[in-house]
Design a protein around this motif. Structure first.
Motif, PDB file in Angstrom:
ATOM      1  N   HIS A  22     -13.299   8.290  -7.058  1.00 26.78           N
ATOM      2  CA  HIS A  22     -11.883   7.914  -7.023  1.00 26.78           C
ATOM      3  C   HIS A  22     -11.226   7.765  -8.394  1.00 26.78           C
ATOM      4  N   PRO A  23     -11.866   7.087  -9.362  1.00 26.55           N
ATOM      5  CA  PRO A  23     -11.172   6.851 -10.630  1.00 26.55           C
ATOM      6  C   PRO A  23     -10.758   8.115 -11.378  1.00 26.55           C
ATOM      7  N   VAL A  24     -11.489   9.214 -11.190  1.00 26.96           N
ATOM      8  CA  VAL A  24     -11.125  10.443 -11.912  1.00 26.96           C
ATOM      9  C   VAL A  24     -10.242  11.359 -11.073  1.00 26.96           C
ATOM     10  N   ASN A  25      -9.910  10.923  -9.867  1.00 25.55           N
ATOM     11  CA  ASN A  25      -9.129  11.760  -8.959  1.00 25.55           C
ATOM     12  C   ASN A  25      -7.796  11.152  -8.553  1.00 25.55           C
ATOM     13  N   ASN A  26      -7.485   9.953  -9.046  1.00 21.93           N
ATOM     14  CA  ASN A  26      -6.269   9.326  -8.542  1.00 21.93           C
ATOM     15  C   ASN A  26      -5.006   9.942  -9.157  1.00 21.93           C
ATOM     16  N   LEU A  27      -3.869   9.548  -8.624  1.00 23.53           N
ATOM     17  CA  LEU A  27      -2.608  10.198  -8.961  1.00 23.53           C
ATOM     18  C   LEU A  27      -2.301  10.156 -10.448  1.00 23.53           C
ATOM     19  N   ARG A  28      -2.544   9.018 -11.099  1.00 20.30           N
ATOM     20  CA  ARG A  28      -2.155   8.927 -12.510  1.00 20.30           C
ATOM     21  C   ARG A  28      -3.061   9.765 -13.405  1.00 20.30           C
ATOM     22  N   VAL A  29      -4.334   9.928 -13.013  1.00 17.20           N
ATOM     23  CA  VAL A  29      -5.215  10.793 -13.793  1.00 17.20           C
ATOM     24  C   VAL A  29      -4.768  12.246 -13.677  1.00 17.20           C
ATOM     25  N   ASP A  74     -18.880   3.422   5.205  1.00 23.18           N
ATOM     26  CA  ASP A  74     -17.999   4.223   6.063  1.00 23.18           C
ATOM     27  C   ASP A  74     -16.534   4.006   5.683  1.00 23.18           C
ATOM     28  N   LEU A  75     -16.200   2.763   5.311  1.00 25.10           N
ATOM     29  CA  LEU A  75     -14.824   2.450   4.902  1.00 25.10           C
ATOM     30  C   LEU A  75     -14.416   3.202   3.643  1.00 25.10           C
ATOM     31  N   CYS A  76     -15.397   3.504   2.799  1.00 28.99           N
ATOM     32  CA  CYS A  76     -15.105   4.283   1.592  1.00 28.99           C
ATOM     33  C   CYS A  76     -15.156   5.777   1.874  1.00 28.99           C
ATOM     34  N   LEU A  77     -16.069   6.185   2.747  1.00 25.07           N
ATOM     35  CA  LEU A  77     -16.253   7.606   3.027  1.00 25.07           C
ATOM     36  C   LEU A  77     -15.040   8.244   3.691  1.00 25.07           C
ATOM     37  N   VAL A  78     -14.551   7.647   4.759  1.00 20.03           N
ATOM     38  CA  VAL A  78     -13.495   8.282   5.551  1.00 20.03           C
ATOM     39  C   VAL A  78     -12.230   8.543   4.728  1.00 20.03           C
ATOM     40  N   PRO A  79     -11.725   7.580   3.949  1.00 22.20           N
ATOM     41  CA  PRO A  79     -10.559   7.882   3.111  1.00 22.20           C
ATOM     42  C   PRO A  79     -10.832   8.978   2.083  1.00 22.20           C
ATOM     43  N   GLN A  80     -12.043   8.988   1.515  1.00 23.09           N
ATOM     44  CA  GLN A  80     -12.339  10.016   0.529  1.00 23.09           C
ATOM     45  C   GLN A  80     -12.390  11.402   1.168  1.00 23.09           C
ATOM     46  N   LEU A  81     -12.895  11.481   2.394  1.00 28.62           N
ATOM     47  CA  LEU A  81     -12.908  12.765   3.098  1.00 28.62           C
ATOM     48  C   LEU A  81     -11.494  13.205   3.463  1.00 28.62           C
ATOM     49  N   TYR A  82     -10.618  12.245   3.728  1.00 28.42           N
ATOM     50  CA  TYR A  82      -9.205  12.592   3.942  1.00 28.42           C
ATOM     51  C   TYR A  82      -8.670  13.332   2.721  1.00 28.42           C
ATOM     52  N   PRO A 126      -3.601   7.636   7.367  1.00 33.42           N
ATOM     53  CA  PRO A 126      -2.360   7.761   6.596  1.00 33.42           C
ATOM     54  C   PRO A 126      -1.155   8.139   7.451  1.00 33.42           C
ATOM     55  N   GLU A 127      -1.329   9.093   8.349  1.00 32.68           N
ATOM     56  CA  GLU A 127      -0.197   9.566   9.146  1.00 32.68           C
ATOM     57  C   GLU A 127       0.328   8.518  10.118  1.00 32.68           C
ATOM     58  N   ASN A 128      -0.420   7.419  10.315  1.00 27.89           N
ATOM     59  CA  ASN A 128       0.021   6.356  11.215  1.00 27.89           C
ATOM     60  C   ASN A 128       0.667   5.185  10.474  1.00 27.89           C
ATOM     61  N   GLN A 129       0.941   5.363   9.178  1.00 25.41           N
ATOM     62  CA  GLN A 129       1.538   4.283   8.389  1.00 25.41           C
ATOM     63  C   GLN A 129       3.062   4.396   8.382  1.00 25.41           C
ATOM     64  N   PRO A 130       3.759   3.267   8.199  1.00 20.97           N
ATOM     65  CA  PRO A 130       5.229   3.282   8.286  1.00 20.97           C
ATOM     66  C   PRO A 130       5.901   4.149   7.229  1.00 20.97           C
ATOM     67  N   SER A 188       0.830  -1.201   0.000  1.00 20.91           N
ATOM     68  CA  SER A 188       0.000   0.000   0.000  1.00 20.91           C
ATOM     69  C   SER A 188       0.867   1.254   0.000  1.00 20.91           C
ATOM     70  N   TYR A 189       0.201   2.371  -0.198  1.00 22.78           N
ATOM     71  CA  TYR A 189       0.843   3.675  -0.112  1.00 22.78           C
ATOM     72  C   TYR A 189       0.093   4.456   0.949  1.00 22.78           C
ATOM     73  N   TRP A 190       0.807   5.175   1.791  1.00 22.86           N
ATOM     74  CA  TRP A 190       0.190   5.778   2.970  1.00 22.86           C
ATOM     75  C   TRP A 190      -0.965   6.698   2.634  1.00 22.86           C
ATOM     76  N   ARG A 191      -0.899   7.433   1.527  1.00 24.99           N
ATOM     77  CA  ARG A 191      -1.957   8.376   1.168  1.00 24.99           C
ATOM     78  C   ARG A 191      -2.995   7.787   0.217  1.00 24.99           C
ATOM     79  N   SER A 192      -2.821   6.565  -0.193  1.00 19.26           N
ATOM     80  CA  SER A 192      -3.773   5.934  -1.102  1.00 19.26           C
ATOM     81  C   SER A 192      -5.100   5.698  -0.394  1.00 19.26           C
ATOM     82  N   THR A 193      -6.181   6.266  -0.932  1.00 20.27           N
ATOM     83  CA  THR A 193      -7.484   6.081  -0.293  1.00 20.27           C
ATOM     84  C   THR A 193      -7.968   4.645  -0.438  1.00 20.27           C
TER      85      THR A 193
END
Length: 215
Positions: A105-112, A161-169, A202-206, A5-10
């Motif tokens: 998400h698909p229109v907002n990710n890093l590669r787009v 909720d699992l989808c909402l919280v990362p998207q709000l981040y 995210p801020e709690n990831q290695p 994973s990547y720390w900021r990846s929703t």
């Protein structure tokens, strides 16, 4: 299990929350999307989509795509449940979750966003792009969830909720105006008080100490 994973990846964030909620131990394996680790030959063999998350099970089975991983988790580790037992209720929860997973998400990710910049759009223009799609999707999401429950669809957190919280981040990160979506931010605050969500932040990831190159 190993979770690439990547720390900021929703999308990775969603899976971390689910693993934590279900009490499943896993080894986090950072994939630096900014540095291009995802296109490394060895990683691309593991995940041909060259994205995150990738979950490698104890027997070596490789699972990709966050929503597919969440489905697998729900089917193999049903407690605590992320979906209600009634078929219509499950469909409603999935519809809300997919509003984020498929429409935002698909229109907002890093590669787009990187592609938009390669086409000549400025950083300011890409931020306007992201916030427009987030606000549209989150406004629809709010209308799909229950109006008066502690979480999106009940008194315990679930798939929506699992989808909402990362998207709000992501929305907070890019300065999206959420003032008209107070129900969502109230649910977010309640979720982040939950240990499983807090550990998944995210801020709690290695890899959270990596330089913020992609701002």
């Amino acid at each position: 299990m190993r979770l690439y994973s990547y720390w900021r990846s929703t999308t990775s964030y969603r899976v971390r929350i689910a693993l934590n909620l279900k009490g499943l131990a896993y080894e986090p394996v950072p994939v630096n999307l900014v540095a291009g680790d995802q296109i490394d030959r060895d990683y691309a063999k593991l995940n041909p989509g060259q994205g995150v998350p990738t979950l490698v099970l104890g027997d070596g089975t490789v699972l990709t795509q966050s929503m597919a991983i969440l489905d697998w988790l729900e089917e193999t580790q049903p407690n605590p449940a992320l979906l209600p037992s009634h078929a219509v209720s499950r469909a409603k929860v999935r519809a809300a979750a997919m509003t984020i997973a498929s429409d935002i998400h698909p229109v907002n990710n890093l590669r787009v966003v990187a592609r938009l910049k390669a086409m000549g759009h400025s950083q300011e223009e890409t931020v306007v792009w992201m916030n427009d799609w987030m606000l549209r999707g989150l406004t629809a999401f709010e209308k799909l969830i229950s109006p008066d429950t502690d979480y999106c669809f009940g008194d315990t957190p679930g798939l929506a909720d699992l989808c909402l919280v990362p998207q709000l981040y992501n929305a907070h990160r890019w300065g999206c105006d959420l003032s008209a979506l107070s129900r969502l931010t109230e649910i977010e605050a309640r979720c982040l008080d939950h240990a499983a969500f807090d550990a998944a932040r995210p801020e709690n990831q290695p890899d959270a100490n990596w330089r913020r190159i992609f701002q």
